[in-house]
Design a protein around this motif. Sequence first.
Motif, short mmCIF file in Angstrom:
data_model
loop_
_atom_site.label_atom_id
_atom_site.label_comp_id
_atom_site.label_asym_id
_atom_site.label_seq_id
_atom_site.Cartn_x
_atom_site.Cartn_y
_atom_site.Cartn_z
N TYR A 119 -1.67 -11.94 -2.79
CA TYR A 119 -2.25 -11.49 -0.87
C TYR A 119 -2.71 -12.58 -0.51
O TYR A 119 -3.74 -12.92 -0.64
N GLU A 125 -3.65 -16.88 8.72
CA GLU A 125 -1.87 -15.80 9.12
C GLU A 125 -1.46 -16.72 10.23
O GLU A 125 -0.58 -16.84 10.64
N TYR A 131 4.58 -12.02 4.65
CA TYR A 131 3.96 -12.12 3.51
C TYR A 131 5.35 -11.13 3.27
O TYR A 131 5.90 -10.75 3.58
N ASN A 135 2.03 -5.26 -3.65
CA ASN A 135 0.93 -5.27 -2.86
C ASN A 135 -0.09 -5.33 -4.37
O ASN A 135 0.09 -3.85 -4.81
N GLU A 299 2.32 -3.89 9.01
CA GLU A 299 2.51 -4.11 7.50
C GLU A 299 4.10 -3.00 7.48
O GLU A 299 4.23 -1.94 8.39
N TYR A 319 3.38 -8.61 7.34
CA TYR A 319 2.98 -7.98 5.76
C TYR A 319 4.30 -7.25 5.09
O TYR A 319 4.44 -5.84 5.61
#
Lengths: 350, 318
Positions: A119, A125, A131, A135, A299, A319
């Motif tokens: 992660y 960033e 990414y 998780n 995300e 993400y």
Amino acid sequence: MKLRVSMTLAASMLAGLMATAAYAESKGTVVVFVPSSTNPYIGQFQLGAKEKAAELGYDIKVIENNFNQSEQDSQVQQQLASGETVAGYIWWPFENAAGVGSLRALSQSGAPVIVSNQYPIKGTEAYWTAYAGANDFLSGKTAAEILLDACAKADAKCDKGAIIRFPAGVSAGDDRATGFEDAVKGKLDVIDVVPTAGFLEDEGYKVAAQIIPAHKGELTWLYTQNDSLAGAAAQAARENGLTPGKDIFIVGGTCHGDSKHVKSGEIAGTAIQSGYWEGWMAMQALGKFVVQGKVVDGESYLEGTPDAPPSDADPLYKYNFLPNPAVANSQAAYDAAKLWGKTADQLCNF
Amino acid sequence: MTSQDVSHRAKVTLPKTAYGLIAILVLLVVASVTTPGFARVDNIFVVIRAASLTGIVAIGMSYITISGNLFALSASALGALLAVLFALLTAALGFAAGLFLTLGIAVLCGLAQSVAISLIGNPIITTLAFGTVFRGLAALFSGNSILRIESEAALWLGTARPLGIPTQSWAFIIAAILSWFIIRHFKIGREIVLCGANPKAAVASGLRVGLVTAIACAALSIGVAVMAIMTVSQFSQAKADLFMGYDFDYIAAVLVGGIALRGGKGTPLQAALGAVLIALLQNFMLLHGLSAGVRMTIVGLLVIASISLFHILQGRGR
């Protein structure tokens, strides 16, 4: 007449060959930086990335390090110094924090960089495009839910327990422990957190065989961060006169290692975290960025559907998380479990 | 009391194994006082079990050190290769064939290393290179996957407790006694010590230096094979990344046991005691919740302290 037919055939074959060559022309090379595939999970990650790259029409170059961040940093310098034009990079750092300098150097090359497995560290960033991977907070949370469910169903005491965690400094271990502890807060007591020196059965056994007798009569559950360590903990529990699933509840939370402990009910359950699909989705993320040219903020928790993998046409988020579908602790549940068209057996027993 | 009595008492020296035993006893007392549950019999069994596999390899490593060849840095990688081969052979040919073929391959790997050490003359570099070869072969043979075995005999070997003691601990005790007996009472054992004490004199006096190196390497390889076979048997599986980073543990046990770094002094029993001492310390630290990093630091400091103490004692003895 014969000559004309022969020439026509030859021309057709040549045209066919040219068309095939044009069709098979690579879209470029993707360079993947990963630790050594002597770790079977990483071997699966590479396999998934390679298969997806072939499907999307990319060549792939995998650069492995021997679990050494300095070696990986040096490999990045050499790759950049080669001047090779690449379609993009997939970056799995061995030590997340120590690898930030190399991540920045890759980003400065102008090629898209997909971070996977670890992660990303807050504040980095600008150095990566997206990414795409596991998780670990979610993994810890899923393990906690499996354990709480087992405790609720059992007619046995379930309060105090311990976490056998990955070695200190492994960010996946930190994140899984945080996810787990957040989820059990106010429901279970964590009386000890003991790090191992590795990820496999022998290291798990070493720690479990020592802390179980040390807390005899107190421990009612153990969370071990993966099933290899959980299987070893189950063996240590049995040797100390405790029946796993009855006197003590053990959960690893990620299917890694021998599945017989889950199938037999010794481990409270597991969740599929697939190295194959993690590599696959990292490559898919890169392909999406090349085609779509944009990243959506926020995300995306990819859906853990049993049959079809997620579409290449879906938007790419900053993400993108691999799903962690839980699997109950029985042979039937294990046999029935599937993720994106592959069975738990295919994804976990590698 | 006369001055003669005093000087006579000053010359009384303890056998080297006594230092290890005293250190173990001191640690036992300190840990028992400060750690609830430490002094229980079952915890002591746990410690001996934790020391067993490292101890078996350390006993083999002591042959290398005593013979004057410092250390072999290929032990953990050879362990991975032998674990993979044992799993493959057992799956294909059965447990007994897997067991004996793995031991045979281990001896061959030891002999190959001894030939290279004799030719190159540097055991550290040679075994480091061999370690890379072994790890690479383990990855190739395993196909980077987990190899599983289904063998009741193997499972018994890995998990049984005859008379309440784990098989690994039985193997450790037998290996310690047998190795000590060979070094002390066999001709080749005395040659190993003499070669380590003064390699040039050993060559000049016609001792079989090449054979000594071969025996030392084979002894280590057999110890590694026992560790590999018992680990695979316990968990019914093998992987190419087994035993990574374990080499320091084997070397630490040898050094903490007080075996002379330059060879010629010490017995395998000291390496066994060194392994037990480190396992006791690890258990003590684990029960106090110290992280793996702190545990590694303290074991490293213990090794430095042991080597320093050994050199000081050697200086006084001259």
